[in-house]
Design a protein around this motif. Structure first.
Motif, PDB file in Angstrom:
ATOM      1  N   VAL A  73       0.786  -1.280  -0.191  1.00 24.54           N
ATOM      2  CA  VAL A  73      -0.048   0.119  -0.410  1.00 24.54           C
ATOM      3  C   VAL A  73       0.832   1.456   0.236  1.00 24.54           C
ATOM      4  CG1 VAL A  73      -2.175   1.202   1.221  1.00 24.54           C
ATOM      5  CG2 VAL A  73      -1.711  -0.992   1.313  1.00 24.54           C
ATOM      6  N   SER A  74       0.300   2.118  -0.721  1.00 23.46           N
ATOM      7  CA  SER A  74       1.348   3.729  -0.850  1.00 23.46           C
ATOM      8  C   SER A  74       0.247   4.251  -0.938  1.00 23.46           C
ATOM      9  CB  SER A  74       2.132   3.544  -1.824  1.00 23.46           C
ATOM     10  OG  SER A  74       2.884   2.870  -1.767  1.00 23.46           O
ATOM     11  N   GLU A  75       0.555   6.198  -1.064  1.00 23.64           N
ATOM     12  CA  GLU A  75      -0.381   7.104  -0.740  1.00 23.64           C
ATOM     13  C   GLU A  75      -0.164   8.000  -1.816  1.00 23.64           C
ATOM     14  OE1 GLU A  75      -1.029   8.053   3.404  1.00 23.64           O
ATOM     15  OE2 GLU A  75      -3.178   7.015   3.183  1.00 23.64           O
ATOM     16  N   LEU A  76      -0.855   8.424  -2.657  1.00 24.88           N
ATOM     17  CA  LEU A  76       0.179   9.786  -3.412  1.00 24.88           C
ATOM     18  C   LEU A  76      -0.930  10.438  -2.795  1.00 24.88           C
ATOM     19  CD1 LEU A  76       0.359  11.107  -5.977  1.00 24.88           C
ATOM     20  CD2 LEU A  76      -1.599  10.237  -6.643  1.00 24.88           C
ATOM     21  N   ILE A  77      -0.316  11.992  -2.195  1.00 23.85           N
ATOM     22  CA  ILE A  77      -1.033  13.210  -1.305  1.00 23.85           C
ATOM     23  C   ILE A  77      -0.353  13.652  -2.730  1.00 23.85           C
ATOM     24  CG2 ILE A  77      -0.735  14.459   0.571  1.00 23.85           C
ATOM     25  CD1 ILE A  77      -0.434  11.360   1.677  1.00 23.85           C
ATOM     26  N   GLU A  96       7.003  12.662  -8.212  1.00 26.86           N
ATOM     27  CA  GLU A  96       5.531  13.218  -8.463  1.00 26.86           C
ATOM     28  C   GLU A  96       5.113  14.027  -9.569  1.00 26.86           C
ATOM     29  OE1 GLU A  96       7.389  16.988  -5.822  1.00 26.86           O
ATOM     30  OE2 GLU A  96       7.392  17.379  -7.903  1.00 26.86           O
ATOM     31  N   LEU A  97       3.840  14.217  -9.342  1.00 23.64           N
ATOM     32  CA  LEU A  97       2.586  14.823 -10.354  1.00 23.64           C
ATOM     33  C   LEU A  97       2.835  16.140 -10.009  1.00 23.64           C
ATOM     34  CD1 LEU A  97       1.974  11.729  -9.461  1.00 23.64           C
ATOM     35  CD2 LEU A  97      -0.137  12.784 -11.560  1.00 23.64           C
ATOM     36  N   LEU A 145      -1.199   4.242 -13.854  1.00 22.05           N
ATOM     37  CA  LEU A 145      -1.773   4.375 -12.356  1.00 22.05           C
ATOM     38  C   LEU A 145      -1.932   5.326 -12.270  1.00 22.05           C
ATOM     39  CD1 LEU A 145      -2.666   2.646 -10.123  1.00 22.05           C
ATOM     40  CD2 LEU A 145      -0.249   3.052  -9.834  1.00 22.05           C
ATOM     41  N   LEU A 146      -0.786   6.341 -11.765  1.00 23.47           N
ATOM     42  CA  LEU A 146      -0.744   7.645 -11.505  1.00 23.47           C
ATOM     43  C   LEU A 146      -1.883   8.798 -12.094  1.00 23.47           C
ATOM     44  CD1 LEU A 146       2.858   8.460 -10.241  1.00 23.47           C
ATOM     45  CD2 LEU A 146       1.242   7.681  -9.086  1.00 23.47           C
ATOM     46  N   PHE A 147      -1.414   8.471 -12.826  1.00 28.10           N
ATOM     47  CA  PHE A 147      -3.029   8.579 -14.238  1.00 28.10           C
ATOM     48  C   PHE A 147      -4.389   9.112 -14.212  1.00 28.10           C
ATOM     49  CE2 PHE A 147      -4.737  10.184 -18.385  1.00 28.10           C
ATOM     50  CZ  PHE A 147      -4.573  11.758 -17.945  1.00 28.10           C
TER      51      PHE A 147
END
Length: 177
Positions: A73-77, A96-97, A145-147
């Motif tokens: 598990v990870s969190e994009l914050i 980073e986005l 995934l990030l998009f």
């Protein structure tokens, strides 16, 4: 600098990423028990990631919980109140986005730009498609995934941005197109 080109088709609650005419990866999002979530599928339509989107009101942060099939598990914050910069650590790498004006999004891997998404539909070759430029095809899965995280809950690509002003978005210091 030479980049790989991919096309993303956004239809209702799904994204499909193509290389040439071949679909490589896709994502679909949904509402379940009051939470927005998504699943990312490989070329064989097997789930490879689960995403849960939530807004932490007390911290004024948008958080996307990413869980892979192995249970990691990870969190994009979101890193700012404008929700134009997001960050996540995955497998010891910081991604980073940054959301830019003119409907562009850049992805950085350990502070080095690896991808740029363009939703402006200006390029005739990518009419009605989202253009993805990528430095290395090894990063296609993580970039998608990030998009996909940012798109959870967005129904149409033609919808207007929720931002009040383009000035609130991040400058694109290294535009690729």
């Amino acid at each position: 600098m030479s980049t790989q080109l991919y096309a993303i088709k956004h239809f209702n609650n799904s994204l499909d990423l193509y290389s040439s005419k071949k679909r490589l990866i896709s994502s679909k999002w949904f509402m379940e028990f009051g939470k927005q979530g998504a699943e990312v599928f490989n070329v064989d339509d097997k789930v490879i990631y689960y995403i849960t989107k939530k807004f932490e009101f007390w911290k004024w942060k948008m958080v996307y919980t990413i869980k892979d099939v192995n249970g990691n598990v990870s969190e994009l914050i979101s890193k700012n109140n404008k929700k134009t910069i997001f960050s996540v650590d995955l497998k010891g790498i910081t991604y980073e986005l940054k959301i830019h004006f003119k409907k562009k999004i850049s992805i950085y891997k350990n502070a080095y730009k690896i991808a740029e998404f363009d939703e402006s539909f200006i390029d005739k070759e990518f009419e009605d498609l989202i253009k993805l430029q990528l430095l290395d095809k090894k990063d296609v899965e993580i970039s998608f995934l990030l998009f996909s995280c940012l798109k959870v809950g967005e129904v149409e690509t033609t919808s207007k941005s929720a931002f009040a002003s383009q000035k609130q978005l991040e400058p694109n210091d290294d535009p690729w197109s």
